[in-house]
Enzyme design. Sequence first.
Site, PDB file in Angstrom:
ATOM      1  N   GLU A  11      33.067  16.815 -68.306  1.00  0.00           N
ATOM      2  CA  GLU A  11      31.892  15.980 -68.573  1.00  0.00           C
ATOM      3  C   GLU A  11      31.209  15.626 -67.257  1.00  0.00           C
ATOM      4  OE1 GLU A  11      31.987  13.908 -72.504  1.00  0.00           O
ATOM      5  OE2 GLU A  11      33.033  12.571 -71.159  1.00  0.00           O
TER       6      GLU A  11
ATOM      7  N   HIS B 174      37.780   8.703 -69.152  1.00  0.00           N
ATOM      8  CA  HIS B 174      36.344   8.898 -69.389  1.00  0.00           C
ATOM      9  C   HIS B 174      35.565   8.356 -68.184  1.00  0.00           C
ATOM     10  CE1 HIS B 174      32.360   8.374 -71.147  1.00  0.00           C
ATOM     11  NE2 HIS B 174      32.724   9.297 -72.029  1.00  0.00           N
TER      12      HIS B 174
END
Length: 257
Positions: free
Chosen positions: A171, A99
């Site tokens: 993302e 992430h």
Amino acid sequence: MTTKIIVGNLKMNLITLSERDGYLKLLKSEIKKLKNDGSWELILCVPFVHLDFFSKNLKGKNIYLGVQNIFWDERGSFTGEISPVMARECGAKYSIVGHSERRRYFKENDQEVNKKIKVAIQSQITPIMCIGETSDERKEGLTKDVISRQLLDGLEGILPLQSEKIIIAYEPVWSVGSDIEPESNEIMEVRILVRKLLTQKYGEAVAGKVKVLYGGSVKSKLIKKVCFNPQMDGVLVGRESLVPVNLIEIVQSFSQC
Ligand code: PGA
């Protein structure tokens, strides 16, 4: 019917037991409103300490648990780390890997991400690998280079059969937590690039099986942008997943498009 994947990333929230309990109660009552027709799959990535509790108390068809990170080895002298086997044993089927917040605050690099992907697969955890460019990289026109590097380095040494099990989440770092959303065509361009790179590496049949999600400021209003033209397989939801009614609204709107 294709199944859309909705990943909720609770991050470092639900910090008290009463917050945790209140959240679960609301989530369960919202889930009851959903039609369970195979059009969606919900993966809730909870803080490690809540995993066992959610695993015992949140059950349902097409609802799975995940964690937000794992360590790159299964066992050993790694003070403070969590093994993917521990996560699996406590009920996780998925783990977010790489992430942008981990890359940013903990300096995780593509080689570590690669090791985590490998150990996840070995431990029967499905990795959700996050890739995405920063705002500076975007301004400098480096989006494609960054995506290609993160994807290919992250998948280094992963065999075709193993790669089918990986979920890719695009993302853009500048969109995570910011309320700034990319245009449909920007999302679509990355989707096309990811597909192309996967096809070159693994062939069309395998590449076609890898799910690609979008993440970054996802709200139910944004679903059309992510869903129609770019045809993403799902979304990764941060802040909105903390409000059960909003999360379930996203599941509903996504599974209908
Ligand atoms: P956000 O977070 O939805 O709050 O932007 C996304 C994420 O966790 O990746």
